[in-house]
Design a protein around this motif. Structure first.
Motif, short mmCIF file in Angstrom:
data_model
loop_
_atom_site.label_atom_id
_atom_site.label_comp_id
_atom_site.label_asym_id
_atom_site.label_seq_id
_atom_site.Cartn_x
_atom_site.Cartn_y
_atom_site.Cartn_z
N PHE A 1 0.86 -1.18 0.00
CA PHE A 1 0.00 0.00 0.00
C PHE A 1 0.90 1.23 0.00
O PHE A 1 1.57 1.53 0.99
CB PHE A 1 -0.91 0.01 1.24
CG PHE A 1 -2.07 -0.94 1.15
CD1 PHE A 1 -3.34 -0.48 0.84
CD2 PHE A 1 -1.89 -2.29 1.36
CE1 PHE A 1 -4.42 -1.34 0.75
CE2 PHE A 1 -2.96 -3.17 1.29
CZ PHE A 1 -4.22 -2.70 0.98
N ARG A 2 0.90 1.93 -1.13
CA ARG A 2 1.77 3.09 -1.30
C ARG A 2 0.98 4.37 -1.08
O ARG A 2 -0.22 4.44 -1.36
CB ARG A 2 2.36 3.09 -2.71
CG ARG A 2 2.99 1.79 -3.15
CD ARG A 2 4.29 1.51 -2.45
NE ARG A 2 5.31 2.48 -2.81
CZ ARG A 2 6.56 2.42 -2.34
NH1 ARG A 2 6.92 1.45 -1.52
NH2 ARG A 2 7.45 3.33 -2.70
N GLY A 3 1.68 5.39 -0.58
CA GLY A 3 1.06 6.69 -0.48
C GLY A 3 0.59 7.16 -1.84
O GLY A 3 1.27 6.97 -2.84
N GLY A 4 -0.58 7.77 -1.89
CA GLY A 4 -1.15 8.19 -3.17
C GLY A 4 -2.12 7.19 -3.75
O GLY A 4 -2.69 7.42 -4.82
N THR A 5 -2.33 6.06 -3.06
CA THR A 5 -3.29 5.05 -3.50
C THR A 5 -4.68 5.38 -2.98
O THR A 5 -4.84 5.73 -1.81
CB THR A 5 -2.88 3.65 -3.00
OG1 THR A 5 -1.58 3.33 -3.49
CG2 THR A 5 -3.87 2.59 -3.47
N ILE A 6 -5.68 5.27 -3.84
CA ILE A 6 -7.06 5.44 -3.40
C ILE A 6 -7.51 4.13 -2.76
O ILE A 6 -7.40 3.06 -3.35
CB ILE A 6 -7.98 5.83 -4.57
CG1 ILE A 6 -7.59 7.21 -5.09
CG2 ILE A 6 -9.44 5.82 -4.14
CD1 ILE A 6 -8.40 7.66 -6.29
N VAL A 7 -8.01 4.24 -1.52
CA VAL A 7 -8.45 3.06 -0.78
C VAL A 7 -9.88 3.26 -0.31
O VAL A 7 -10.41 4.38 -0.32
CB VAL A 7 -7.51 2.78 0.42
CG1 VAL A 7 -6.11 2.45 -0.06
CG2 VAL A 7 -7.48 3.97 1.38
N GLU A 8 -10.45 2.16 0.14
CA GLU A 8 -11.84 2.18 0.61
C GLU A 8 -11.86 1.79 2.08
O GLU A 8 -11.27 0.78 2.46
CB GLU A 8 -12.66 1.19 -0.21
CG GLU A 8 -14.13 1.13 0.16
CD GLU A 8 -14.86 0.07 -0.66
OE1 GLU A 8 -15.57 0.44 -1.60
OE2 GLU A 8 -14.69 -1.14 -0.36
N ILE A 9 -12.54 2.59 2.90
CA ILE A 9 -12.68 2.27 4.31
C ILE A 9 -13.60 1.07 4.46
O ILE A 9 -14.70 1.04 3.90
CB ILE A 9 -13.23 3.47 5.09
CG1 ILE A 9 -12.27 4.66 4.98
CG2 ILE A 9 -13.46 3.11 6.56
CD1 ILE A 9 -10.87 4.40 5.49
N CYS A 10 -13.16 0.06 5.20
CA CYS A 10 -13.97 -1.16 5.31
C CYS A 10 -14.13 -1.63 6.76
O CYS A 10 -14.62 -2.73 6.99
CB CYS A 10 -13.37 -2.28 4.46
SG CYS A 10 -11.70 -2.76 4.91
N GLY A 11 -13.73 -0.81 7.73
CA GLY A 11 -13.91 -1.22 9.12
C GLY A 11 -13.36 -0.17 10.07
O GLY A 11 -12.53 0.66 9.69
N THR A 12 -13.83 -0.20 11.29
CA THR A 12 -13.36 0.73 12.32
C THR A 12 -13.08 -0.04 13.60
O THR A 12 -13.61 -1.13 13.83
CB THR A 12 -14.39 1.83 12.61
OG1 THR A 12 -15.62 1.22 13.04
CG2 THR A 12 -14.65 2.68 11.39
#
Length: 218
Positions: free
Chosen positions: A26-37
């Motif tokens: 996981f590199r900085g600048g990657t779009i990710v999706e929040i999937c848990g807290t």
């Protein structure tokens, strides 16, 4: 994001990851999706706005799990027929891209270029190996498919119409893969996306993976 707000409460929210994560996946600048807290670990030095329990969840006391969905490439090895009408004759292979076939037989594991298109017959679809593709000799065979009757490391002068090979090639295929990061991060590791970033990401996610492709041996 503001520490006072619980901005990522909605599952599947898209955010920009700001920093590289350990492991390199996981590199900085990657779009990710929040999937848990998860509630942030308690520390002896309590941060402003961080309660001792999780009754009121805020960005100040919450860690977020996230994932990415990307096209990943994998490589398989495919091999031409080792018997029958579709074994590869010696004169169709060369050590140089635009050269000629050697006068002596190729040993196993020799890298060779195809001097003309070659078909690999397989289900559900045949593969075309284009001229000029770099492959690797798998084994020398006779027209009947049996191994030659001499030591495998011996090279002999080629007699026309008597020397054939099974040849290995690399097949690259692509598919969508989803990966969840093994680390959870606080809100300072993310930022909201711009409308342009959302549009580009949505278009990327709508793509079909590229078709399977024969590549040069590496």
């Amino acid at each position: 994001m503001r520490d006072a707000d619980y901005d990522l409460v909605q599952a599947k929210e898209l955010v920009m990851l700001l920093y590289d994560q350990p492991g390199g996946h996981f590199r900085g600048g990657t779009i990710v999706e929040i999937c848990g807290t998860e509630q942030a670990p308690h520390s002896e030095t309590k941060r402003p706005g961080q309660p001792t329990d999780w009754t009121v969840a805020t960005d100040a006391n919450t860690y977020y799990r996230f994932r990415k969905r990307e096209i990943q490439y994998n490589t398989d090895i495919v091999v031409t027929a080792d018997r029958g009408a579709h074994i590869v004759p010696h004169h169709q292979l060369s050590r140089s891209r635009n050269g000629r076939a050697d006068t002596t037989e190729y040993l196993a594991a020799t890298l060779v270029y195809t001097l003309q298109d070659i078909q690999i017959f397989r289900r559900p679809q045949n593969l075309l190996i284009p001229r000029g593709t770099l492959g690797r000799i798998s084994v020398r065979v006779t027209r009947t498919g049996s191994a030659p009757h001499y030591r495998g490391d011996a090279q002999r002068v080629v007699a026309p119409g008597t020397t054939f090979y099974a040849v290995e090639f690399m097949l690259r295929h692509a598919k969508w893969e989803e990966t969840i990061c093994s680390f959870m991060r606080d809100c300072h590791s993310f930022r909201k996306l711009t409308q342009q970033e959302v549009a580009r990401y949505t278009a990327y996610q709508a793509q079909l993976p590229p078709p399977d492709t024969i590549i040069n041996w590496v």
